[in-house]
Design a protein around this motif. Structure first.
Motif, PDB file in Angstrom:
ATOM      1  N   THR A 294       0.691  -1.048   0.059  1.00 47.58           N
ATOM      2  CA  THR A 294       0.134  -0.091  -0.020  1.00 47.58           C
ATOM      3  C   THR A 294       1.008   0.974   0.001  1.00 47.58           C
ATOM      4  O   THR A 294       0.405   2.087   0.119  1.00 47.58           O
ATOM      5  N   GLY A 295       1.687   1.120   0.223  1.00 49.23           N
ATOM      6  CA  GLY A 295       2.807   2.618   0.173  1.00 49.23           C
ATOM      7  C   GLY A 295       3.987   2.047  -0.136  1.00 49.23           C
ATOM      8  O   GLY A 295       4.579   3.704  -0.642  1.00 49.23           O
TER       9      GLY A 295
ATOM     10  N   PRO B 292      -2.393   9.577 -11.985  1.00 53.42           N
ATOM     11  CA  PRO B 292      -2.117   9.033 -11.150  1.00 53.42           C
ATOM     12  C   PRO B 292      -1.201   8.798 -10.130  1.00 53.42           C
ATOM     13  O   PRO B 292      -0.672   8.460  -8.873  1.00 53.42           O
ATOM     14  N   PHE B 293       0.132   8.821 -10.951  1.00 50.72           N
ATOM     15  CA  PHE B 293       1.382   8.854 -10.254  1.00 50.72           C
ATOM     16  C   PHE B 293       1.770   9.320  -9.257  1.00 50.72           C
ATOM     17  O   PHE B 293       2.150   9.133  -8.530  1.00 50.72           O
TER      18      PHE B 293
ATOM     19  N   LYS C 255      -0.059  12.286  -8.459  1.00 51.68           N
ATOM     20  CA  LYS C 255      -1.594  11.408  -6.968  1.00 51.68           C
ATOM     21  C   LYS C 255      -1.662  10.940  -6.075  1.00 51.68           C
ATOM     22  O   LYS C 255      -1.731  10.973  -5.178  1.00 51.68           O
ATOM     23  N   ALA C 256      -1.035   9.711  -6.424  1.00 53.47           N
ATOM     24  CA  ALA C 256      -0.344   8.348  -5.514  1.00 53.47           C
ATOM     25  C   ALA C 256       1.518   8.749  -4.616  1.00 53.47           C
ATOM     26  O   ALA C 256       0.821   7.993  -3.961  1.00 53.47           O
TER      27      ALA C 256
ATOM     28  N   GLN D   4       3.469   8.870  -5.355  1.00 57.24           N
ATOM     29  CA  GLN D   4       5.098   7.796  -6.157  1.00 57.24           C
ATOM     30  C   GLN D   4       5.863   8.502  -7.025  1.00 57.24           C
ATOM     31  O   GLN D   4       7.470   8.045  -6.790  1.00 57.24           O
TER      32      GLN D   4
ATOM     33  N   PHE E   5      -8.968  -5.480   1.477  1.00 54.51           N
ATOM     34  CA  PHE E   5      -9.028  -4.903   0.066  1.00 54.51           C
ATOM     35  C   PHE E   5     -10.115  -4.560  -0.454  1.00 54.51           C
ATOM     36  O   PHE E   5     -10.376  -3.399  -0.551  1.00 54.51           O
TER      37      PHE E   5
ATOM     38  N   TRP F 151      -8.912   1.605  -1.504  1.00 54.45           N
ATOM     39  CA  TRP F 151      -7.978   2.075  -2.180  1.00 54.45           C
ATOM     40  C   TRP F 151      -7.518   1.655  -3.392  1.00 54.45           C
ATOM     41  O   TRP F 151      -8.673   1.013  -4.165  1.00 54.45           O
ATOM     42  N   ASP F 152      -6.960   3.139  -4.159  1.00 58.39           N
ATOM     43  CA  ASP F 152      -6.855   2.832  -5.754  1.00 58.39           C
ATOM     44  C   ASP F 152      -5.607   2.436  -6.419  1.00 58.39           C
ATOM     45  O   ASP F 152      -5.165   2.371  -7.039  1.00 58.39           O
TER      46      ASP F 152
ATOM     47  N   LEU G 128      -2.453   2.245  -5.537  1.00 60.43           N
ATOM     48  CA  LEU G 128      -1.193   3.043  -5.478  1.00 60.43           C
ATOM     49  C   LEU G 128      -0.650   3.891  -4.231  1.00 60.43           C
ATOM     50  O   LEU G 128       0.068   3.683  -3.623  1.00 60.43           O
ATOM     51  N   SER G 129      -1.875   4.458  -4.162  1.00 62.83           N
ATOM     52  CA  SER G 129      -1.394   5.322  -2.371  1.00 62.83           C
ATOM     53  C   SER G 129      -1.571   4.867  -1.404  1.00 62.83           C
ATOM     54  O   SER G 129      -1.852   3.230  -1.430  1.00 62.83           O
ATOM     55  N   ALA G 130      -1.114   5.073  -0.229  1.00 65.68           N
ATOM     56  CA  ALA G 130      -0.396   4.522   0.935  1.00 65.68           C
ATOM     57  C   ALA G 130      -1.787   4.761   1.911  1.00 65.68           C
ATOM     58  O   ALA G 130      -1.746   3.835   2.958  1.00 65.68           O
ATOM     59  N   THR G 131      -3.049   5.500   1.659  1.00 66.10           N
ATOM     60  CA  THR G 131      -3.971   5.474   2.272  1.00 66.10           C
ATOM     61  C   THR G 131      -5.222   4.780   1.629  1.00 66.10           C
ATOM     62  O   THR G 131      -5.039   5.087   0.404  1.00 66.10           O
ATOM     63  N   TYR G 132      -6.374   4.683   2.229  1.00 67.97           N
ATOM     64  CA  TYR G 132      -7.062   4.371   1.771  1.00 67.97           C
ATOM     65  C   TYR G 132      -8.300   4.243   3.060  1.00 67.97           C
ATOM     66  O   TYR G 132      -8.119   3.924   4.481  1.00 67.97           O
TER      67      TYR G 132
ATOM     68  N   TYR H 290      -7.461   2.149 -11.458  1.00 69.11           N
ATOM     69  CA  TYR H 290      -6.983   2.480 -10.115  1.00 69.11           C
ATOM     70  C   TYR H 290      -8.145   2.460  -9.640  1.00 69.11           C
ATOM     71  O   TYR H 290      -8.969   3.082  -8.115  1.00 69.11           O
TER      72      TYR H 290
END
Lengths: 431, 299
Positions: free
Chosen positions: A33-34, A114-115, A117-118, A120, B44, B49-50, B52-56, B268
């Motif tokens: 997730t991270g 998306p990269f 916004k996330a 990354q 999940f 969760w998308d 990619l992100s660290a949070t959801y 995503y």
């Protein structure tokens, strides 16, 4: 007894090893997730790109030069020919695995977004200041890689889409000059069909290639202002100009101006058909000169290009940007930024045969890429509208391709297609 | 006698934990690489969760409630059912017929077996590319052949229209999957004692009667294996669709596997995509239970 203890010892060791491996796996899974912690600093860099066989050697040669000057070792991985439909997936998977590349190439707009916004990709503001990229790189191109006000990428390519044609097939149809109005373009298509030549080679597999025709038709019917508003959802798609564009789109297929069964054809197969003499032209960008014409050992003089006539002012073509991002988890961000700065130097861009560089002083060389240079001189300064698969997020773009597919198969009429598009865009705008 | 006593005492030394200790290494690997990811996926599927992100955020069963309202899911389920029925029935029947033919007195048996089984070992992406070229509407061999024999009207954009695309992908799938049941049936046929046929012949049974009353009952274990493995294989279809049509035209050839992939990796929407994956897994488990039970009983 001794044997028994040895077995138990082995069993215990094996269990411990397996448990350790299992826990490692758990840790790896947890990072999904991270994307994992920041990697350690080193002199090793990895760059991920989608250069094809005709250009990867040029990039690698320049990277080697950078390494020699900076004492780094840069590994270049490429996923050629995959297009925007596959490459971002591979990149995403690598990033989630915790060991993504330090630098990666990516398209702008909704593909790169998306990269950013996330989170990354790294916020490159400080490197823009350090290297003065704002003054060296085309400002419009930079905005194509700026997301929510964050400069997340460094664009090095700003590509315009136009028609690239085979001169001998135009001559066979009695066409002596490229069309300058939409009516002339239709007339050229009719003449080509009359001599047994399929006019426009586009493939509908993946959706994005045949979309280039529809977005052009929409620019022709709607004009610049309305077209831009449609792309942002500021105006309804359920209107006569859109219906007219869909009607023309169907006409292109029904009058056999597109290859038979175009919807299922792979763009990678179809795009070079104009070079092979199977179609008269295709709708593509300047990279086609190196990737299709020169790769087939043909002379550029046998081909030409023209901006698709929209009958509107200002004359525009679709376009998009491509650039590099830096991994937010990279331990080598400074070296990665130095590498990008090296790549966007005019000398490097020229050495890499970049056909539509965003960098001042890196225009294509007319000696090696005469057609790309011609395109740049004639149309390079014309404004462009965002190519539609970068204007919409992937899901909405796929829904949009699906509408086009239904229309071409006759299961949806142009007015229903316009209504459906409005549903798709308004749902996206609300989300 | 002394040896017998020593053997009898062996279990006492290890106690009841011995089997678990021996199983532990495999069990740990199984838990780490199968159970843990599966439970993670389940978690999940309850989030937004998308991917990619660290949070959801936890969204409960929302993703599952969305499934019946997604028109592509309806298309995908229908396509999965059609795919499953056709790609089980046709290769199984053809495989059985080929096995019977090759089990008889046929010249060049090894070569024929190799020819029929070869598609099963070819890389799927190669098969997809080869058949993609064969189906090319303008230059493909299939339409060229139809035009050559005067059947121009039958020449179609096979992969480019909703009405034929799924069926066109199923043909190479059948082509590559026929070799597997053929081999299994061939092995099973060679295990049927000849005496059974001799006795049936003495009793006046025709060839047809021998097939139904001797061959088919003797092949029952092979039927179980072929059907169960084909069922699981059919339901998890992904690669052929992805490589040949990319789920298109539009979404007409989407199946649950590809739609899961599109949501997780392209849109995503990892939470929603994993909900689809969970449903696929549950269905695969449900259809696999009869096979597992039958195997357990036989053991």
């Amino acid at each position: 007894m001794t044997t028994s203890y040895t077995r138990r010892g082995f069993l215990g060791l094996t269990s411990a090893a397996a448990l350790g491996a299992g826990l490692s796996a758990c840790t790896g899974g947890g990072t999904s997730t991270g994307g994992g912690a920041t990697q350690g600093a080193s002199n090793n860099l990895r760059l991920f790109t989608y250069e094809d066989d005709s250009t990867i050697g040029l990039l690698k040669a320049q990277i080697k030069k950078f390494d020699e000057q900076n004492g780094t070792t840069t590994t270049v991985d490429s996923l050629p020919g995959s297009g925007a439909a596959v490459y971002p997936d591979k990149l995403r998977t690598e990033l989630l695995g915790g060991k993504g590349p330090d630098v990666w190439r990516i398209w702008g707009g909704q593909i790169g977004s998306p990269f950013a916004k996330a989170k990354q990709s790294l916020d490159l503001s400080k490197y823009y200041d350090k290297y003065g990229w704002d003054s060296k790189i085309n400002t419009t191109a930079i905005s194509g890689m700026t997301f929510d006000g964050v400069k997340s990428g460094v664009p090095f390519l700003s590509l315009g889409i136009g028609a690239w044609y085979n001169k001998s097939l135009f001559a066979k149809a009695g066409v002596s000059a490229p069309p300058t109005t939409y009516a002339e373009l239709e007339s050229v298509n009719d003449k080509l069909v009359a001599v047994g030549v399929t006019p426009c080679g586009l493939g509908g597999k993946y959706g994005w290639d045949i979309m280039r025709l529809f977005e052009y038709l929409l620019e022709h019917t709607a004009g610049p202002d309305l077209h831009d508003k449609l792309l942002t959802g500021a105006e309804s798609w359920d209107r006569p100009e859109v219906v007219e564009a869909f009607t023309l789109f169907k006409k292109w297929q029904d009058k056999k101006w597109l290859p038979q069964g175009a919807l299922a054809l792979d763009p990678a197969d179809v795009e070079p058909w104009y070079v092979q003499g199977k179609t008269a032209y295709t709708i593509t960008g300047p990279w086609t000169e190196a990737a299709a014409i020169l790769a087939a050992k043909k002379s550029s003089s046998a081909f030409g290009n023209f901006e698709l006539p929209t009958d509107k002012s200002p004359a525009r073509h679709s376009g998009f940007v491509e650039g590099y991002m830096i991994n937010a988890k990279s331990g080598n961000a400074d070296k990665a930024a130095a590498l990008i700065d090296f790549i966007v130097q005019p000398a490097t861009q020229k050495a890499m045969n970049i056909t539509a560089s965003t960098v001042k002083g890196a225009e294509p060389d007319p000696k090696t890429l005469p057609l790309a240079a011609e395109w740049s001189q004639k149309y390079g300064n014309n404004p462009f509208y965002t190519i539609q698969d970068q204007a919409f997020p992937k899901k909405q773009a796929d829904q949009y391709f699906s509408v086009q597919s239904d229309l071409l198969q006759g299961s949806v009429k142009p007015d229903a297609a316009a209504k459906k598009m409005q549903e798709i865009v308004s749902a996206w705008a609300k989300s | 006698m002394a040896t017998t006593v020593a053997v009898a005492k062996q279990p006492k030394r290890g106690g009841r934990w011995s089997p678990w200790l021996f199983a532990l290494p495999a069990l740990v690997v199984y838990v780490a690489f199968l159970v843990y990811p599966a439970v993670s996926s389940l978690w999940f599927s309850l989030t937004n969760w998308d991917g990619l992100s660290a949070t959801y955020k936890f969204v409960g069963l929302d993703n599952y409630f969305k499934l019946p309202h997604d028109p592509v899911v309806i298309t995908a389920v229908r396509n999965n059912l059609i795919w499953t029925v056709v790609t089980i029935a046709v290769p199984t029947v053809i495989g059985l017929l080929l096995a019977i033919a090759l089990n008889g007195k046929v010249h060049g048996k090894p070569i024929l077996r190799l020819i029929f089984y070869t598609p099963a070992v070819l890389p799927l992406v190669s098969i997809a590319s080869i058949w993609g070229w064969l189906y090319n509407p303008q230059y493909g061999a299939i339409n060229s052949f139809l035009r050559l024999i005067g059947l121009d009207g039958l020449a179609q954009p096979w992969l480019g229209q909703d009405s034929t695309a799924l069926w066109a992908v199923m043909i190479p799938a059948i082509w590559l999957r026929t070799g597997f049941p053929m081999l299994l049936y061939l092995a099973a046929l060679q295990g049927i004692p000849n005496e059974l046929y001799e006795a049936a012949t003495v009793d006046g049974a025709t060839k047809w009667q021998q097939f139904w009353h001797v061959t088919m009952p003797s092949l029952r274990p092979a039927h179980y294996i072929v059907l169960a493995l084909s069922l699981i294989d059919s339901f998890k279809v992904f690669d052929m669709i992805y490589a040949m049509t990319y789920g298109g035209p539009g979404t007409s050839t989407q199946v649950m596997g590809t739609w899961m992939y599109f949501n997780v990796f392209q849109y995503y929407q990892a939470g929603y995509g994993t909900a689809i994956a969970v449903v696929i897994t549950l269905v695969a488990i449900a259809v696999g239970i009869p096979y597992v039970r039958s195997q357990t009983k036989e053991a």
